[in-house]
Design a protein around this motif. Sequence first.
Motif, PDB file in Angstrom:
ATOM      1  N   GLU A 141       0.825  -1.219   0.000  1.00 45.98           N
ATOM      2  CA  GLU A 141       0.000   0.000   0.000  1.00 45.98           C
ATOM      3  C   GLU A 141       0.850   1.257   0.000  1.00 45.98           C
ATOM      4  O   GLU A 141       0.411   2.311  -0.465  1.00 45.98           O
ATOM      5  CB  GLU A 141      -0.946  -0.017   1.204  1.00 45.98           C
ATOM      6  N   GLN A 142       2.084   1.155   0.506  1.00 44.04           N
ATOM      7  CA  GLN A 142       3.007   2.295   0.525  1.00 44.04           C
ATOM      8  C   GLN A 142       3.828   2.393  -0.762  1.00 44.04           C
ATOM      9  O   GLN A 142       4.682   3.257  -0.885  1.00 44.04           O
ATOM     10  CB  GLN A 142       3.954   2.174   1.721  1.00 44.04           C
ATOM     11  N   GLY A 143       3.605   1.463  -1.686  1.00 41.93           N
ATOM     12  CA  GLY A 143       4.323   1.483  -2.955  1.00 41.93           C
ATOM     13  C   GLY A 143       5.699   0.836  -2.908  1.00 41.93           C
ATOM     14  O   GLY A 143       6.480   0.965  -3.858  1.00 41.93           O
ATOM     15  N   GLN A 144       6.027   0.133  -1.838  1.00 41.34           N
ATOM     16  CA  GLN A 144       7.327  -0.519  -1.733  1.00 41.34           C
ATOM     17  C   GLN A 144       7.365  -1.874  -2.420  1.00 41.34           C
ATOM     18  O   GLN A 144       8.441  -2.397  -2.702  1.00 41.34           O
ATOM     19  CB  GLN A 144       7.708  -0.706  -0.269  1.00 41.34           C
ATOM     20  N   LEU A 145       6.196  -2.463  -2.634  1.00 39.06           N
ATOM     21  CA  LEU A 145       6.083  -3.742  -3.341  1.00 39.06           C
ATOM     22  C   LEU A 145       5.070  -3.577  -4.466  1.00 39.06           C
ATOM     23  O   LEU A 145       4.157  -2.754  -4.368  1.00 39.06           O
ATOM     24  CB  LEU A 145       5.627  -4.859  -2.391  1.00 39.06           C
ATOM     25  N   ASP A 179      20.332 -12.562   3.974  1.00 43.77           N
ATOM     26  CA  ASP A 179      20.701 -11.465   3.073  1.00 43.77           C
ATOM     27  C   ASP A 179      20.645 -11.908   1.612  1.00 43.77           C
ATOM     28  O   ASP A 179      20.090 -11.203   0.767  1.00 43.77           O
ATOM     29  CB  ASP A 179      22.101 -10.933   3.405  1.00 43.77           C
ATOM     30  N   ARG A 180      21.198 -13.080   1.328  1.00 45.66           N
ATOM     31  CA  ARG A 180      21.193 -13.577  -0.057  1.00 45.66           C
ATOM     32  C   ARG A 180      19.775 -13.833  -0.537  1.00 45.66           C
ATOM     33  O   ARG A 180      19.421 -13.482  -1.670  1.00 45.66           O
ATOM     34  CB  ARG A 180      22.029 -14.860  -0.155  1.00 45.66           C
ATOM     35  N   ASN A 181      18.955 -14.440   0.295  1.00 42.74           N
ATOM     36  CA  ASN A 181      17.572 -14.711  -0.087  1.00 42.74           C
ATOM     37  C   ASN A 181      16.797 -13.421  -0.323  1.00 42.74           C
ATOM     38  O   ASN A 181      16.082 -13.301  -1.326  1.00 42.74           O
ATOM     39  CB  ASN A 181      16.852 -15.535   0.988  1.00 42.74           C
ATOM     40  N   LEU A 182      16.922 -12.471   0.592  1.00 39.26           N
ATOM     41  CA  LEU A 182      16.197 -11.208   0.430  1.00 39.26           C
ATOM     42  C   LEU A 182      16.658 -10.451  -0.810  1.00 39.26           C
ATOM     43  O   LEU A 182      15.827  -9.902  -1.537  1.00 39.26           O
ATOM     44  CB  LEU A 182      16.330 -10.340   1.679  1.00 39.26           C
ATOM     45  N   ASP A 183      17.946 -10.403  -1.033  1.00 41.67           N
ATOM     46  CA  ASP A 183      18.457  -9.704  -2.217  1.00 41.67           C
ATOM     47  C   ASP A 183      17.888 -10.311  -3.496  1.00 41.67           C
ATOM     48  O   ASP A 183      17.434  -9.610  -4.402  1.00 41.67           O
ATOM     49  CB  ASP A 183      19.991  -9.725  -2.246  1.00 41.67           C
ATOM     50  N   ALA A 184      17.895 -11.640  -3.566  1.00 35.76           N
ATOM     51  CA  ALA A 184      17.391 -12.321  -4.763  1.00 35.76           C
ATOM     52  C   ALA A 184      15.886 -12.106  -4.909  1.00 35.76           C
ATOM     53  O   ALA A 184      15.400 -11.808  -6.006  1.00 35.76           O
ATOM     54  CB  ALA A 184      17.712 -13.813  -4.692  1.00 35.76           C
ATOM     55  N   LEU A 185      15.157 -12.247  -3.824  1.00 38.59           N
ATOM     56  CA  LEU A 185      13.712 -12.111  -3.907  1.00 38.59           C
ATOM     57  C   LEU A 185      13.273 -10.680  -4.190  1.00 38.59           C
ATOM     58  O   LEU A 185      12.369 -10.447  -4.986  1.00 38.59           O
ATOM     59  CB  LEU A 185      13.067 -12.604  -2.614  1.00 38.59           C
ATOM     60  N   MET A 186      13.886  -9.720  -3.535  1.00 37.69           N
ATOM     61  CA  MET A 186      13.453  -8.328  -3.707  1.00 37.69           C
ATOM     62  C   MET A 186      13.747  -7.825  -5.106  1.00 37.69           C
ATOM     63  O   MET A 186      13.050  -6.928  -5.592  1.00 37.69           O
ATOM     64  CB  MET A 186      14.085  -7.436  -2.650  1.00 37.69           C
ATOM     65  N   ALA A 187      14.705  -8.416  -5.769  1.00 36.09           N
ATOM     66  CA  ALA A 187      14.936  -8.045  -7.171  1.00 36.09           C
ATOM     67  C   ALA A 187      13.703  -8.350  -8.003  1.00 36.09           C
ATOM     68  O   ALA A 187      13.386  -7.621  -8.949  1.00 36.09           O
ATOM     69  CB  ALA A 187      16.154  -8.790  -7.715  1.00 36.09           C
ATOM     70  N   GLY A 188      12.976  -9.393  -7.631  1.00 39.49           N
ATOM     71  CA  GLY A 188      11.768  -9.751  -8.374  1.00 39.49           C
ATOM     72  C   GLY A 188      10.472  -9.278  -7.741  1.00 39.49           C
ATOM     73  O   GLY A 188       9.453  -9.237  -8.406  1.00 39.49           O
ATOM     74  N   LEU A 189      10.479  -8.927  -6.469  1.00 37.14           N
ATOM     75  CA  LEU A 189       9.257  -8.547  -5.777  1.00 37.14           C
ATOM     76  C   LEU A 189       9.012  -7.040  -5.746  1.00 37.14           C
ATOM     77  O   LEU A 189       7.927  -6.593  -5.381  1.00 37.14           O
ATOM     78  CB  LEU A 189       9.277  -9.059  -4.318  1.00 37.14           C
ATOM     79  N   GLY A 190      10.001  -6.270  -6.062  1.00 38.85           N
ATOM     80  CA  GLY A 190       9.890  -4.814  -5.944  1.00 38.85           C
ATOM     81  C   GLY A 190       8.844  -4.233  -6.871  1.00 38.85           C
ATOM     82  O   GLY A 190       8.283  -4.912  -7.730  1.00 38.85           O
ATOM     83  N   PRO A 191       8.560  -2.944  -6.708  1.00 38.93           N
ATOM     84  CA  PRO A 191       7.546  -2.301  -7.548  1.00 38.93           C
ATOM     85  C   PRO A 191       7.961  -2.216  -9.006  1.00 38.93           C
ATOM     86  O   PRO A 191       9.106  -2.267  -9.343  1.00 38.93           O
ATOM     87  CB  PRO A 191       7.399  -0.915  -6.921  1.00 38.93           C
TER      88      PRO A 191
END
Length: 191
Positions: A141-145, A179-191
Amino acid sequence: MTDTRNPRGAERTEAIMRTALELGQELGYAKLSIEAVAARAGAGKHTIYRRWPSKGALLLDSLLSLNEPGLDYPDTGDIVADLRDQMYAAVDLLGKPPFGPLYQALVGEAQYDPQVAAALNERFIAPQTAKTVARMKAAQEQGQLSPDLDLDLAMALLSGPLYFQFLITQGPLTHELIDRNLDALMAGLGP
């Protein structure tokens, strides 16, 4: 499942659960028995079975009685930092006795005992999942995802690698893994 109607009952319940944790650590889950817990705790076997239908149910209550899981989410306005902090707390909890090894055994028991599986899901997994999904919903809702992100799937993607490491490969759960999991996932989950 526990009985805390009176102080004496509460003390007995606490002693039984503490004993279950001690014996679980000493003997391992496979050798843990209601009889052994009863003998060491100075309680009758029937007293334990009135409160817990199985050693899996007893162990679940015992683990949850530790009140250690400080796995609530902060909301700093940065979803990645908040996920990282919560996931660090989770791997720190799972990486040390008594919670980690006994939780691992409990998840194994849940594969054979539908009552333990249901209780574990209802009392630990589902509440933690709901907290994660709620925090991601706020970030969405804040536009982060991405607004199109399937939050239930995102939760599975976040937790799956940890459970794989914890239960299947039994490799160490580390902050670096998070850290590795979040970095990989956030590359695909971001807005």
